[in-house]
Design a protein around this motif. Structure first.
Motif, PDB file in Angstrom:
ATOM      1  N   LEU A 185       0.832  -1.205   0.000  1.00 48.29           N
ATOM      2  CA  LEU A 185       0.000   0.000   0.000  1.00 48.29           C
ATOM      3  C   LEU A 185       0.868   1.257   0.000  1.00 48.29           C
ATOM      4  O   LEU A 185       0.586   2.215  -0.730  1.00 48.29           O
ATOM      5  CB  LEU A 185      -0.924  -0.008   1.227  1.00 48.29           C
ATOM      6  N   ARG A 186       1.929   1.246   0.779  1.00 51.71           N
ATOM      7  CA  ARG A 186       2.807   2.409   0.820  1.00 51.71           C
ATOM      8  C   ARG A 186       3.571   2.587  -0.487  1.00 51.71           C
ATOM      9  O   ARG A 186       3.832   3.715  -0.923  1.00 51.71           O
ATOM     10  CB  ARG A 186       3.782   2.286   1.996  1.00 51.71           C
ATOM     11  N   SER A 187       3.933   1.465  -1.134  1.00 50.57           N
ATOM     12  CA  SER A 187       4.703   1.554  -2.379  1.00 50.57           C
ATOM     13  C   SER A 187       3.884   2.146  -3.523  1.00 50.57           C
ATOM     14  O   SER A 187       4.438   2.676  -4.485  1.00 50.57           O
ATOM     15  CB  SER A 187       5.214   0.160  -2.773  1.00 50.57           C
ATOM     16  N   VAL A 188       2.550   2.052  -3.415  1.00 43.11           N
ATOM     17  CA  VAL A 188       1.682   2.683  -4.414  1.00 43.11           C
ATOM     18  C   VAL A 188       1.403   4.128  -4.034  1.00 43.11           C
ATOM     19  O   VAL A 188       1.404   5.029  -4.879  1.00 43.11           O
ATOM     20  CB  VAL A 188       0.360   1.902  -4.546  1.00 43.11           C
ATOM     21  N   PHE A 189       1.203   4.362  -2.759  1.00 41.12           N
ATOM     22  CA  PHE A 189       0.783   5.683  -2.289  1.00 41.12           C
ATOM     23  C   PHE A 189       1.886   6.727  -2.443  1.00 41.12           C
ATOM     24  O   PHE A 189       1.663   7.820  -2.978  1.00 41.12           O
ATOM     25  CB  PHE A 189       0.352   5.559  -0.823  1.00 41.12           C
ATOM     26  N   TYR A 190       3.093   6.406  -2.005  1.00 42.10           N
ATOM     27  CA  TYR A 190       4.150   7.418  -1.946  1.00 42.10           C
ATOM     28  C   TYR A 190       4.625   7.923  -3.311  1.00 42.10           C
ATOM     29  O   TYR A 190       4.859   9.128  -3.475  1.00 42.10           O
ATOM     30  CB  TYR A 190       5.336   6.900  -1.126  1.00 42.10           C
ATOM     31  N   PRO A 191       4.804   7.079  -4.329  1.00 37.93           N
ATOM     32  CA  PRO A 191       5.217   7.621  -5.633  1.00 37.93           C
ATOM     33  C   PRO A 191       4.228   8.637  -6.211  1.00 37.93           C
ATOM     34  O   PRO A 191       4.634   9.653  -6.779  1.00 37.93           O
ATOM     35  CB  PRO A 191       5.311   6.372  -6.526  1.00 37.93           C
ATOM     36  N   VAL A 192       2.935   8.368  -6.048  1.00 39.06           N
ATOM     37  CA  VAL A 192       1.935   9.322  -6.538  1.00 39.06           C
ATOM     38  C   VAL A 192       2.031  10.624  -5.756  1.00 39.06           C
ATOM     39  O   VAL A 192       1.952  11.727  -6.331  1.00 39.06           O
ATOM     40  CB  VAL A 192       0.523   8.722  -6.418  1.00 39.06           C
ATOM     41  N   VAL A 193       2.232  10.498  -4.457  1.00 36.15           N
ATOM     42  CA  VAL A 193       2.352  11.686  -3.611  1.00 36.15           C
ATOM     43  C   VAL A 193       3.565  12.522  -4.024  1.00 36.15           C
ATOM     44  O   VAL A 193       3.500  13.752  -4.102  1.00 36.15           O
ATOM     45  CB  VAL A 193       2.445  11.267  -2.128  1.00 36.15           C
TER      46      VAL A 193
END
Length: 574
Positions: free
Chosen positions: A247-255
């Motif tokens: 979940l974090r690996s998807v969330f942070y790049p977009v952020v």
């Protein structure tokens, strides 16, 4: 079996109660953060003024110097206000965490003993250590940072709209993407972190049960089985952790992409607006500077969003303990005497079969009653009901006409105390361990209680009662536990094989001493050593969850029933 977990509405209510508990500090944090955010808005606006005046040819050295000094002053003011705001926020967080820890301890101590036994200590240990630590990070660091960042973000967007609504619209270009990725993440994160916390509790349970039963594991050669069970729980925890990492690996790049988007858009749009005389160059410069100011608070907010989810899940686990506490107010009735009456009692652990079946028993004040019978007959269960540690499933257990389980804790301690073979020596001094039962007891009273239970060895210690963190063997630890009973001086004492870990001579001496001190009070003794029964006024034989025989020693021996067989077998007559 695991303890409950609080749902989202319960978490929100608990959070609001914590906030309201320190309103003045919260108001101070709000004020300081607001002032710090306002101070940060002045510098970009002043830079825009300088650019416009220079561009118009109206700027003088004195004017530029004055504006530059004002920029420096605002920057210094922002640094100082931010520092004080963070300090106030951290202090508020520490006080709130202290209240949360105290609430958790109170709720844990209020748990019924059967609930703790069914869930095991691993779950409580994981909640009291890992979950508290995660919430602590949020309260100390994440909450103040998020609060400051939210105020700054709000003020910067407001400043952009005040500067020109076009700039405000451009600055919000990344918000739909942020909203979409945040919605995707938040819908999955809480459940994922709750599952991760559950797997950590299972790992802790495995560790605790293996450590506590190490000798049994070695004696029966169960090492391979325990290792395999532990490995399985580690694999489940690893799988749960991988889920949260995904979940974090998807969330942070977009952020990370969103951070730079407002500034880039405002640079391009600002150039177009200036070229078409829609805004001044100074306004465009101010807008870009404000856009860069969006980066840091947005970075903090989105970066700590993951910590908020972890903390929310941990907070739900902490507050879930309260759901296992019986939701009933202590009885306002006062027992009229110390007579214990058991009437038609049935009891089962959880959803299992009854272990007590319609038990009837009356214990007279000042009587010494012994409960004997084979293992698993229900003696300890009956003792726990008499001590108010659990309520019967059917029937009643009363003292002076009031249900024992409904007495307030302070009233219950004055009436009934249970002492089991499971003893504990708390960290601290011998004095600390004793004054748990009598906080105001003098040294002479403490030493007298130790003498009663034949614990004169305390006098020989180098520091006496002030000896700290002493490692005691089982007999001496049990002597301390019995000394606490003497100090508590209750009307009724339930001894559940309390001397089982003492050698026969010491056990005999302690039992005689306790009997002498508790003369005129009620004593219910549960033991396999039948000399305890021999000294009792009456003996109740518990077999198959029922009281099958009741009477004095001589009468039961002469009756030739179950007790008689036990007595002769114990003496080696048969």
């Amino acid at each position: 079996m695991s303890l409950p977990v609080a749902d989202a509405p319960e978490v929100r209510r608990a959070t609001w109660r914590l906030i309201r508990a320190d309103r003045r500090a919260m108001a101070l944090v709000l004020l300081l953060n607001g002032l710090a955010a306002l101070a940060g808005l002045v510098a970009p606006w002043l830079v825009g003024r300088i650019v416009d005046q220079v561009g118009a040819g109206t700027a003088t050295v004195s004017t530029v110097d004055t504006l530059a000094l004002a920029i420096v002053g605002c920057a210094v003011a922002q640094v100082l206000l931010t520092r004080f705001a963070r300090n106030a926020g951290h202090r508020l967080g520490e006080r709130t965490l202290a209240r949360l820890r105290e609430d958790f301890v109170d709720e844990t101590l209020s748990l019924p003993a059967p609930v703790v036994e069914r869930t095991g200590t691993g779950d409580l240990m994981a909640r009291g250590s890992a979950d508290v630590a995660i919430v602590g990070v949020t309260l100390r660091d994440a909450a103040p940072t998020l609060f400051i960042s939210s105020v700054q973000l709000t003020f910067v967007f407001a400043a952009l709209f005040v500067l020109d609504p076009l700039f405000g619209v451009c600055a919000m270009v990344g918000l739909p993407l942020v909203a979409a990725i945040s919605r995707w993440y938040l819908r999955r994160a809480r459940d994922a972190y709750l599952h991760e916390g559950q797997t950590l509790s299972e790992m802790a349970d495995s560790l605790v049960e293996t450590a506590e039963g190490a000798r049994t594991v070695e004696a029966f050669g169960l090492q391979s089985r325990q290792i395999a069970a532990a490995d399985a729980r580690v694999r489940r925890a690893y799988t749960a952790r991988r889920r949260t990492l995904f979940l974090r690996s998807v969330f942070y790049p977009v952020v990370d992409f969103v951070y730079a988007l407002p500034a880039a858009v405002l640079l391009l749009a600002g150039g177009v607006f200036v070229a078409n005389d829609l805004v001044t160059l100074g306004a465009a410069v101010s807008a870009v500077l404000y856009a860069w100011q969006l980066t840091e608070p947005m970075d903090f907010i989105l970066d700590w969003l993951d910590q908020l989810q972890r903390s929310g899940a941990s907070f739900a686990r902490l507050k879930g303990v309260a759901k296992a506490v019986p939701d009933r107010a202590p009885s306002a009735e006062v027992p009229v005497d110390d007579r214990l009456v058991v009437s038609g009692v049935r009891y089962a652990y959880g959803s299992g079969e009854d272990v007590l079946h319609g038990v009837d028993l009356s214990v007279r004040p000042g009587e010494r009653l012994a409960l004997v019978g084979p293992s698993g007959a229900g003696k300890s269960t009956l003792g726990r009901l008499l001590a108010g540690l659990a309520a019967p499933g059917a029937g009643s257990v009363t003292v002076g006409g009031v249900p024992v389980a409904e007495l307030a804790p302070e009233v219950l301690r004055e009436r009934v105390v249970l002492v089991t073979q499971e003893h504990h020596v708390f960290l601290g001094t011998i004095r600390d361990n004793l004054t748990i039962a009598a906080p105001d007891a003098s040294d002479s009273r403490l030493l007298a209680a130790l003498d009663v239970v034949d614990a004169g060895w305390v006098r020989a210690l180098p520091s006496g009662l002030d000896t700290r963190d002493l490692r005691l063997d089982a007999p001496r630890a049990q002597q301390l536990a019995l000394a606490r009973v003497v100090l508590a001086d209750p009307h009724t004492v339930v001894l559940d094989e309390a001397t089982a870990l003492l050698d026969p001579r010491t056990a005999r001496n302690v039992e005689r001493a306790v009997a002498a001190v508790l003369e005129g009070r009620t004593v219910v003794a549960i033991a396999h050593r039948l000399h305890t029964a021999h000294d009792a006024d009456r003996i109740a034989v518990v077999d198959g969850g029922r009281i099958t025989e009741l009477g004095p020693h001589d009468v039961l021996v002469a009756a030739g029933g179950t007790y008689s067989a036990l007595w002769h077998s114990w003496h080696g007559d048969r």
